[in-house]
Design an enzyme around this catalytic site. Sequence first.
Site, PDB file in Angstrom:
ATOM      1  N   GLN A  82       0.818  -1.218   0.000  1.00 53.97           N
ATOM      2  CA  GLN A  82       0.000   0.000   0.000  1.00 53.97           C
ATOM      3  C   GLN A  82       0.855   1.273   0.000  1.00 53.97           C
ATOM      4  O   GLN A  82       0.326   2.378  -0.161  1.00 53.97           O
ATOM      5  CB  GLN A  82      -0.975  -0.023   1.183  1.00 53.97           C
ATOM      6  CG  GLN A  82      -2.033  -1.114   1.028  1.00 53.97           C
ATOM      7  CD  GLN A  82      -2.993  -1.209   2.197  1.00 53.97           C
ATOM      8  OE1 GLN A  82      -3.060  -0.310   3.030  1.00 53.97           O
ATOM      9  NE2 GLN A  82      -3.733  -2.308   2.268  1.00 53.97           N
ATOM     10  N   HIS A 287      -6.628  -2.145  15.345  1.00 52.84           N
ATOM     11  CA  HIS A 287      -7.476  -0.952  15.325  1.00 52.84           C
ATOM     12  C   HIS A 287      -8.358  -0.831  16.578  1.00 52.84           C
ATOM     13  O   HIS A 287      -8.108  -0.006  17.423  1.00 52.84           O
ATOM     14  CB  HIS A 287      -8.351  -0.857  14.062  1.00 52.84           C
ATOM     15  CG  HIS A 287      -7.570  -0.755  12.805  1.00 52.84           C
ATOM     16  ND1 HIS A 287      -6.673   0.266  12.570  1.00 52.84           N
ATOM     17  CD2 HIS A 287      -7.525  -1.554  11.709  1.00 52.84           C
ATOM     18  CE1 HIS A 287      -6.124   0.099  11.370  1.00 52.84           C
ATOM     19  NE2 HIS A 287      -6.605  -1.002  10.820  1.00 52.84           N
ATOM     20  N   ASP A 338       0.505   0.334   9.075  1.00 51.40           N
ATOM     21  CA  ASP A 338      -0.663  -0.048   8.293  1.00 51.40           C
ATOM     22  C   ASP A 338      -0.534   0.281   6.800  1.00 51.40           C
ATOM     23  O   ASP A 338       0.156  -0.417   6.083  1.00 51.40           O
ATOM     24  CB  ASP A 338      -1.911   0.580   8.919  1.00 51.40           C
ATOM     25  CG  ASP A 338      -3.195  -0.122   8.511  1.00 51.40           C
ATOM     26  OD1 ASP A 338      -3.128  -1.100   7.751  1.00 51.40           O
ATOM     27  OD2 ASP A 338      -4.286   0.304   8.944  1.00 51.40           O
TER      28      ASP A 338
HETATM   29 ZN   LIG Z   1      -4.420  -3.224   8.209  1.00 51.97          ZN
END
Ligand SMILES: [Zn+2]
Length: 453
Positions: A82, A287, A338
């Site tokens: 990402q 989270h 993340d």
């Molecule tokens: Zn994640």
Amino acid sequence: MDDHRRRPFPVARAGKPMMDESQIIEADLTWVGDRFEPEVQIVVRSDGRIEHVGALDARPTHRLTGRALLPGMINAHSHAFQRGLRGRAERFPKEAGTFWTWREEMYRLAESLDADGFYGLTLQAFREMLAAGITTVGEFHYLHHDATCDGFAFDEIVLQAARDVGIRLVLIETYYQSGGIGQPLGSGQRRFKTRTTTAFWNEVDALAGELHASTQTLGVAAHSVRAVPIDEIVSLHGETVRRGMPFHIHVEEQRREMVECVSAYGRTPMALLLERLDIGPPVTAVHCTHTAPEELRRFGSGRGSICVCPLTEGNLGDGLAEVDVMHESGANVCIGSDCNLRIGMTDELRTLEFVQRLRKERRGVCVDEKGSTGRALWRMATLGGAYSLGLRAGAIEAGGVADFVVLDLQAPVLAGWSADTLLEAFIFGAGAEVIAGVCVGGHWLPSPETPTH
Ligand SMILES: [Zn+2]
């Protein structure tokens, strides 16, 4: 850049560092327990483990002058690919940007990557982590397939990229089964598919034979209650615990996930997990942005871990977590980068604390038993991550891995430091610009023998 910054390790060495021999390291200051101490010598064995910490009266092989040594930081939750979204997905029709529109952009990236593209992004993310003083990454890896949507070709690429960069890796092999609760996978999710638990464990076994012995281990994740039916989460968790591996799962990052879970199962994701899993140290819930305080307390009483990802949660507009309740619940709190929109552990720590200060209109939301915010945050970035990933890391102590971050005590942004304020000066006032190098399992990056000027 002035001269001392170009030479990462201005060492006055009495001996030549040999990677196949023990090293004796001494910096001006060393983080031992919860404070900086001078005149600390660290003996590192050739297997990359610390043998001794304390005064030795020996001639160091690495005398790190003008440097402070801390344990390397631990990033407990990353999706390296990402990194390719950085700078993208940041333009919105007014009020229209959400986690779910970001996710569509992420799917487009995932579908576009071939092996070279995936390797390049993973390498880039891991390099930036080392430059930020992160010596271990827990890679929550669910993009398993190339365009054939078969064969787990990308799994070994993660191992390869970590080896090539020199970062310690816990590959958290991730099970992904459905496109939503009871829903088939969407076209953007086909590369994540793990088919059956049997096929999944076969892949885990195959990966176990591919690991770099001293710097790579495995964990297992169920992606989320959205992507894995609860009976399979229970099965995966049970087998993971039986094998002595860490188990991770995304939990309650978004309110929609909670609504859908209540509709399907009659309870929220965390309530479901508390009911069906025996929560203990191997379990990390990632989270918990919207988790109810009472459920956080129940989770924390089992000594599970909660991984918060402050920059990502802020970027995606997830919401405000009850971080003080997490911290006080007994849960082990750790930090993840993340989506890797920005890789900087001190940025993560500052954001975590400052958002809570803004919310509560007071200072010092996360503090340790001595009233120190810096030490409480530092624990999350080191020992907290190690606990979540099942590693003996995050501290400079005999028996632990020789993973260090080296701070440049002459860096202008640290000017005015004392041994008592240096940690806070680093966390609240600095970042990668004061990091002179790192060491992973006894291997220095950059090498003290090859100055970069
Ligand atoms: Zn994640």
